[in-house]
Design a protein around this motif. Structure first.
Motif, PDB file in Angstrom:
ATOM      1  N   TYR A 138     -53.477  32.662 -42.194  1.00  0.00           N
ATOM      2  CA  TYR A 138     -53.328  31.434 -41.872  1.00  0.00           C
ATOM      3  C   TYR A 138     -53.469  31.598 -40.332  1.00  0.00           C
ATOM      4  O   TYR A 138     -52.478  31.730 -39.484  1.00  0.00           O
ATOM      5  CB  TYR A 138     -52.292  30.825 -42.286  1.00  0.00           C
ATOM      6  CG  TYR A 138     -52.319  29.344 -41.978  1.00  0.00           C
ATOM      7  CD1 TYR A 138     -52.975  28.308 -42.895  1.00  0.00           C
ATOM      8  CD2 TYR A 138     -51.931  28.509 -40.790  1.00  0.00           C
ATOM      9  CE1 TYR A 138     -52.890  27.216 -42.588  1.00  0.00           C
ATOM     10  CE2 TYR A 138     -52.156  27.219 -40.547  1.00  0.00           C
ATOM     11  CZ  TYR A 138     -52.556  26.417 -41.392  1.00  0.00           C
ATOM     12  OH  TYR A 138     -52.874  25.023 -41.294  1.00  0.00           O
ATOM     13  N   ILE A 164     -49.168  34.843 -40.517  1.00  0.00           N
ATOM     14  CA  ILE A 164     -49.389  33.888 -39.690  1.00  0.00           C
ATOM     15  C   ILE A 164     -48.992  33.997 -38.187  1.00  0.00           C
ATOM     16  O   ILE A 164     -48.545  35.215 -37.884  1.00  0.00           O
ATOM     17  CB  ILE A 164     -48.079  32.802 -40.252  1.00  0.00           C
ATOM     18  CG1 ILE A 164     -46.663  33.499 -40.024  1.00  0.00           C
ATOM     19  CG2 ILE A 164     -48.368  32.382 -41.836  1.00  0.00           C
ATOM     20  CD1 ILE A 164     -45.445  32.461 -40.349  1.00  0.00           C
ATOM     21  N   GLN A 181     -38.388  30.834 -42.323  1.00  0.00           N
ATOM     22  CA  GLN A 181     -39.922  31.423 -42.937  1.00  0.00           C
ATOM     23  C   GLN A 181     -39.630  32.147 -43.998  1.00  0.00           C
ATOM     24  O   GLN A 181     -38.938  33.206 -44.232  1.00  0.00           O
ATOM     25  CB  GLN A 181     -40.453  32.362 -41.613  1.00  0.00           C
ATOM     26  CG  GLN A 181     -41.733  32.922 -41.743  1.00  0.00           C
ATOM     27  CD  GLN A 181     -42.008  33.636 -40.571  1.00  0.00           C
ATOM     28  OE1 GLN A 181     -41.852  33.270 -39.563  1.00  0.00           O
ATOM     29  NE2 GLN A 181     -42.740  34.861 -40.949  1.00  0.00           N
ATOM     30  N   CYS A 200     -44.168  35.061 -45.957  1.00  0.00           N
ATOM     31  CA  CYS A 200     -45.077  34.618 -44.746  1.00  0.00           C
ATOM     32  C   CYS A 200     -44.753  35.889 -43.793  1.00  0.00           C
ATOM     33  O   CYS A 200     -43.612  35.890 -43.199  1.00  0.00           O
ATOM     34  CB  CYS A 200     -44.627  33.387 -44.566  1.00  0.00           C
ATOM     35  SG  CYS A 200     -45.174  32.138 -45.670  1.00  0.00           S
ATOM     36  N   GLN A 205     -47.198  28.059 -48.447  1.00  0.00           N
ATOM     37  CA  GLN A 205     -45.622  28.314 -48.423  1.00  0.00           C
ATOM     38  C   GLN A 205     -44.793  28.434 -49.547  1.00  0.00           C
ATOM     39  O   GLN A 205     -43.923  29.069 -49.983  1.00  0.00           O
ATOM     40  CB  GLN A 205     -45.032  27.043 -47.505  1.00  0.00           C
ATOM     41  CG  GLN A 205     -45.270  27.269 -45.918  1.00  0.00           C
ATOM     42  CD  GLN A 205     -44.570  26.214 -45.221  1.00  0.00           C
ATOM     43  OE1 GLN A 205     -45.042  25.235 -45.144  1.00  0.00           O
ATOM     44  NE2 GLN A 205     -43.463  26.693 -44.560  1.00  0.00           N
ATOM     45  N   TRP A 250     -49.065  27.171 -37.245  1.00  0.00           N
ATOM     46  CA  TRP A 250     -48.369  27.122 -38.502  1.00  0.00           C
ATOM     47  C   TRP A 250     -47.216  26.005 -38.410  1.00  0.00           C
ATOM     48  O   TRP A 250     -46.864  25.730 -39.504  1.00  0.00           O
ATOM     49  CB  TRP A 250     -47.601  28.654 -38.736  1.00  0.00           C
ATOM     50  CG  TRP A 250     -47.023  28.679 -40.051  1.00  0.00           C
ATOM     51  CD1 TRP A 250     -45.430  28.816 -39.989  1.00  0.00           C
ATOM     52  CD2 TRP A 250     -47.398  28.830 -41.357  1.00  0.00           C
ATOM     53  NE1 TRP A 250     -45.271  28.867 -41.434  1.00  0.00           N
ATOM     54  CE2 TRP A 250     -46.219  29.062 -42.286  1.00  0.00           C
ATOM     55  CE3 TRP A 250     -48.678  28.726 -41.928  1.00  0.00           C
ATOM     56  CZ2 TRP A 250     -46.383  29.253 -43.525  1.00  0.00           C
ATOM     57  CZ3 TRP A 250     -48.640  29.129 -43.318  1.00  0.00           C
ATOM     58  CH2 TRP A 250     -47.711  29.236 -44.000  1.00  0.00           C
ATOM     59  N   ARG A 275     -51.327  24.519 -46.031  1.00  0.00           N
ATOM     60  CA  ARG A 275     -50.107  25.356 -45.466  1.00  0.00           C
ATOM     61  C   ARG A 275     -48.982  25.124 -46.577  1.00  0.00           C
ATOM     62  O   ARG A 275     -48.033  26.020 -46.852  1.00  0.00           O
ATOM     63  CB  ARG A 275     -49.741  24.631 -44.169  1.00  0.00           C
ATOM     64  CG  ARG A 275     -48.410  25.349 -43.555  1.00  0.00           C
ATOM     65  CD  ARG A 275     -48.164  24.619 -42.191  1.00  0.00           C
ATOM     66  NE  ARG A 275     -48.001  23.332 -42.170  1.00  0.00           N
ATOM     67  CZ  ARG A 275     -47.680  22.484 -41.289  1.00  0.00           C
ATOM     68  NH1 ARG A 275     -47.726  22.988 -40.196  1.00  0.00           N
ATOM     69  NH2 ARG A 275     -47.336  21.299 -41.389  1.00  0.00           N
TER      70      ARG A 275
END
Length: 371
Positions: A129, A159, A166, A170, A150, A133, A146
């Motif tokens: 991505y 990211i 987080q 990720c 997630q 973010w 997104r």
């Protein structure tokens, strides 16, 4: 190991040769050192290629064209969904040839390809991505992508930046843009650069309001000490270029619009300049920032997304807070001594170590493929 990359990277034909957007093509050229073969599915446009577009450097990289998709109108967005069967068919064909895949988001086809890859494909793969973010009000399509990455799938997602809460899958990853040779050249340039007036400044990116070109020109129009600036360079192009060129006529300092430039020409400009300007309203993490800092350009950039994770006010650059008048942030660049600016530039140079292709390849192997 064989890799498939699925992206929205713009490609063109130049004298019968496929060329593409230079940051992504350069990254893939370096990834070819770590994979036996790479297939890249991305869009092929019919118009002339910009000078900055680059070819692939390895015969082990295979380009698979997709029809252009997306646009600002509702009809354009619906057209992206209309292409879904053809895009999925091409993706399926390429995935049969590879061991692992990477999907680069956010992009229009991500609205249907991210769910498809998550639910109907069992091959190993990961998502990259590259956008902001933590964007508070992203376009609906970006928000959907997104959210899915997630909460609705568990493959790795790389990211920009490090964020509270987080998810474990990720991973904070820097986007690569420098070689070890670039780092060596950058050290020599930064160490030898003199930070005395008159200064040279540069902007590199798409010429549009969102990138802050208008803010820079407004600051130049009201700049009280024009003798401190030798030249301001703008590299890039966009639909608003003509309007910006008209505004630049009212600037109190010399301004030059270069259009698109090849990567090495941009690096040559960084070597000459003292400051790098990018007061944009939305970013992931711009590679041009790391490139400019590597060659001793002290950044004045906005405090959006992950940029404040790397640029620290008065230490290795300057941050423009969007609630403040940009002119005030711009004017304070010129209130520092040569020694203070030199120290900032050397601190900024250290940033480039995080953005090398070699480090990126090692992290992919260790944290994604081997994991």
């Amino acid at each position: 190991m064989r890799l498939a990359i699925i992206s929205h990277t713009e490609h063109f034909l130049r004298d019968g040769q496929v060329v593409g957007w230079s940051p992504t093509v350069t990254e893939i050229n370096h990834l070819a050192n770590d994979f036996d073969e790479i297939w890249h599915l991305a869009v092929l446009h019919q118009e002339a290629a910009p000078p900055s577009a680059l070819p692939y450097t390895s015969e082990r990289i295979h380009f698979v064209p997709l029809r252009p998709f997306g646009g600002p109108r509702i009809f354009d967005k619906l057209g992206t969904l209309w292409q879904a069967p053809e895009v999925i068919r091409k993706v399926r064909e390429v995935l049969r040839k590879v061991d692992v895949w990477q999907f680069r988001a956010p992009t229009g086809i991500g609205v249907f390809l991210i769910p498809w890859l998550s639910l109907f494909n069992r091959q190993p793969g990961w998502f990259k991505y590259a956008g902001n973010w933590a964007q508070e009000n992203p376009p609906l399509g970006y928000r959907v992508q997104r959210f899915w990455l997630q909460y609705l799938q568990q493959r790795k997602v790389t990211i920009n930046g490090r964020w509270p809460n987080q998810p474990a899958h990720c991973l904070s990853f820097e986007n690569p843009c420098l070689t070890e040779e670039d780092r060596s050249r950058g050290l020599k340039v930064t160490a030898g650069k003199s930070y005395t007036a008159p200064y040279r400044l540069c902007f590199v990116g798409r010429l549009e309001t969102a990138k802050g070109v208008g803010r820079i020109l407004e600051a130049l129009q009201g700049f009280p000490h024009p003798d401190l600036i030798e030249m301001v360079h703008f590299v890039g192009d966009g639909p608003e270029r003509h309007r910006f060129e008209q505004l630049a006529q009212d600037a109190k300092v010399p301004v030059k619009f270069h259009g698109f430039l090849p990567r090495e020409k941009v690096f040559d400009l960084y070597k000459e300049c003292h400051f790098f300007l990018l007061p944009s309203v939305s970013e992931g993490f711009p590679k041009v920032l790391a490139e400019a800092a590597n060659f001793g350009c002290i950044p004045l950039v906005s405090d959006v997304s992950s940029i404040p994770h790397y640029i620290h006010e008065g230490q290795n650059g300057f941050l423009w807070k969007r609630e403040e008048d940009f002119k005030a942030s711009f004017n304070r660049l010129f209130h520092f001594s040569q020694d203070q600016l030199k120290t900032m530039a050397l601190e900024g140079y250290q940033l480039g170590a995080l953005f090398t292709f070699e480090r990126y390849g090692q992290r992919i192997k260790k944290e994604i493929l081997h994991a």
